[in-house]
Design a protein around this motif. Structure first.
Motif, PDB file in Angstrom:
ATOM      1  N   GLU A   1     -43.489 -12.572  -2.069  1.00 23.12           N
ATOM      2  CA  GLU A   1     -44.253 -12.698  -0.825  1.00 23.12           C
ATOM      3  C   GLU A   1     -43.889 -11.576   0.154  1.00 23.12           C
ATOM      4  O   GLU A   1     -44.765 -10.971   0.781  1.00 23.12           O
ATOM      5  N   LYS A   2     -42.605 -11.299   0.256  1.00 27.35           N
ATOM      6  CA  LYS A   2     -42.173 -10.213   1.150  1.00 27.35           C
ATOM      7  C   LYS A   2     -42.587  -8.849   0.612  1.00 27.35           C
ATOM      8  O   LYS A   2     -43.009  -7.966   1.363  1.00 27.35           O
ATOM      9  N   MET A   3     -42.467  -8.679  -0.698  1.00 29.01           N
ATOM     10  CA  MET A   3     -42.860  -7.405  -1.304  1.00 29.01           C
ATOM     11  C   MET A   3     -44.355  -7.151  -1.158  1.00 29.01           C
ATOM     12  O   MET A   3     -44.793  -6.036  -0.889  1.00 29.01           O
ATOM     13  N   ASP A   4     -45.141  -8.190  -1.348  1.00 28.02           N
ATOM     14  CA  ASP A   4     -46.586  -8.055  -1.235  1.00 28.02           C
ATOM     15  C   ASP A   4     -46.978  -7.631   0.184  1.00 28.02           C
ATOM     16  O   ASP A   4     -47.881  -6.805   0.383  1.00 28.02           O
ATOM     17  N   THR A   5     -46.285  -8.176   1.168  1.00 29.46           N
ATOM     18  CA  THR A   5     -46.528  -7.798   2.561  1.00 29.46           C
ATOM     19  C   THR A   5     -46.190  -6.328   2.794  1.00 29.46           C
ATOM     20  O   THR A   5     -46.939  -5.593   3.468  1.00 29.46           O
ATOM     21  N   LEU A   6     -45.075  -5.868   2.219  1.00 25.97           N
ATOM     22  CA  LEU A   6     -44.679  -4.471   2.376  1.00 25.97           C
ATOM     23  C   LEU A   6     -45.645  -3.533   1.650  1.00 25.97           C
ATOM     24  O   LEU A   6     -45.955  -2.443   2.157  1.00 25.97           O
ATOM     25  N   LEU A   7     -46.105  -3.931   0.484  1.00 28.81           N
ATOM     26  CA  LEU A   7     -47.076  -3.105  -0.236  1.00 28.81           C
ATOM     27  C   LEU A   7     -48.358  -2.934   0.578  1.00 28.81           C
ATOM     28  O   LEU A   7     -48.925  -1.830   0.654  1.00 28.81           O
ATOM     29  N   ALA A   8     -48.811  -4.016   1.205  1.00 27.89           N
ATOM     30  CA  ALA A   8     -50.005  -3.925   2.051  1.00 27.89           C
ATOM     31  C   ALA A   8     -49.732  -3.056   3.276  1.00 27.89           C
ATOM     32  O   ALA A   8     -50.575  -2.239   3.661  1.00 27.89           O
ATOM     33  N   ARG A   9     -48.565  -3.221   3.868  1.00 28.67           N
ATOM     34  CA  ARG A   9     -48.218  -2.444   5.061  1.00 28.67           C
ATOM     35  C   ARG A   9     -48.213  -0.950   4.770  1.00 28.67           C
ATOM     36  O   ARG A   9     -48.666  -0.137   5.585  1.00 28.67           O
ATOM     37  N   GLU A  10     -47.700  -0.579   3.590  1.00 29.41           N
ATOM     38  CA  GLU A  10     -47.582   0.838   3.240  1.00 29.41           C
ATOM     39  C   GLU A  10     -48.809   1.380   2.503  1.00 29.41           C
ATOM     40  O   GLU A  10     -48.820   2.533   2.071  1.00 29.41           O
ATOM     41  N   GLY A  11     -49.845   0.563   2.357  1.00 33.39           N
ATOM     42  CA  GLY A  11     -51.069   1.019   1.710  1.00 33.39           C
ATOM     43  C   GLY A  11     -50.911   1.279   0.225  1.00 33.39           C
ATOM     44  O   GLY A  11     -51.624   2.124  -0.331  1.00 33.39           O
ATOM     45  N   ARG A  12     -50.013   0.547  -0.429  1.00 33.30           N
ATOM     46  CA  ARG A  12     -49.752   0.788  -1.849  1.00 33.30           C
ATOM     47  C   ARG A  12     -50.020  -0.440  -2.715  1.00 33.30           C
ATOM     48  O   ARG A  12     -49.589  -0.494  -3.854  1.00 33.30           O
ATOM     49  N   ARG A  13     -50.745  -1.401  -2.174  1.00 33.95           N
ATOM     50  CA  ARG A  13     -51.024  -2.615  -2.946  1.00 33.95           C
ATOM     51  C   ARG A  13     -51.906  -2.315  -4.148  1.00 33.95           C
ATOM     52  O   ARG A  13     -51.654  -2.821  -5.250  1.00 33.95           O
ATOM     53  N   ASP A  14     -52.930  -1.489  -3.993  1.00 37.25           N
ATOM     54  CA  ASP A  14     -53.812  -1.156  -5.108  1.00 37.25           C
ATOM     55  C   ASP A  14     -53.060  -0.371  -6.175  1.00 37.25           C
ATOM     56  O   ASP A  14     -53.266  -0.587  -7.382  1.00 37.25           O
TER      57      ASP A  14
END
Length: 219
Positions: free
Chosen positions: A176-189
């Protein structure tokens, strides 16, 4: 046979040979493995740990037929791991997916990996191990004392069960925390593309393409 106990981290239930019919998961499940070593073609898969993120860990001990078990004949466990509607949360999924696919003859997908996520967003550090991430991001100290113990033993020690359970009990919160950071840094995709490739990456490893890596420029 199923046996339950409670540790300081949460409830632990040990199942021998397969998951019972009444243990099911929806949405996502945290998954980890314990093996006799790090070579899938040489070292057998001994234990598969699962958690719904609810403070309970289900440990499935896979006992060889020579030792009185059913080997890798575990249809309920295979169904969970291969369920396309169930996201498997792992740490260093490249290894776990590989050993599961090799031993059980299934495709493990979809998968997310907290180690890949950490490498994509925590570029300020080289601390990407599960213990370091749980300490830094969740304030949880994991003991790694049993990491190199004998997982092939027919009767596992309580300390081994507690260690194995700890590897899945916190993965939902960590993801959950990692997913939030991925979205914050624009690297989720980008992370998702990596996750989608994991079953194929594991197949390449099993075919011997760890070295040489087909993505390397090295001749």
């Amino acid at each position: 046979m199923t046996a339950s106990r409670t540790s300081s981290d949460g409830a632990i239930t040990l199942h021998r040979n397969d998951l019972p019919d009444d243990v099911t998961f929806t949405g996502s499940v945290a998954v980890d493995t314990e093996t006799m070593g790090l070579k899938p073609h040489r070292d057998r898969l001994c234990l598969v740990q699962l958690s719904a993120g609810d403070g309970t860990a289900h440990l499935v001990q896979l006992i060889p037929t020579a030792l009185g078990g059913t080997g890798y004949d575990c249809p309920n466990l295979k169904a969970v791991l291969a369920d396309p509607a169930l996201t498997k949360i792992m740490h260093f999924a490249r290894f776990d997916v590989g050993i599961l696919q090799h031993a059980l003859g299934i495709t493990v997908s979809p998968v997310v990996c907290t180690k890949i996520a950490a490498r994509l967003v925590r570029t300020f550090t080289d601390r990407h191990g599960l213990a370091a991430l749980c300490r830094d991001m969740l304030g949880v100290d994991l003991s790694k004392q049993q990491q190199s113990s004998d997982w092939g033993a027919t009767n596992l020690k309580p300390e081994q069960l507690a260690y194995a359970a700890s590897d899945v009990l916190y993965l939902h919160a960590l993801w959950e925390k990692m997913d939030t950071l991925l979205a914050r840094e624009g690297r989720r995709d980008l992370a998702q593309a990596c996750f989608d490739f994991l079953p194929a990456r594991a197949r390449l490893d099993l075919l011997g393409y760890e070295d040489p890596d087909i993505f390397s420029h090295r001749a």
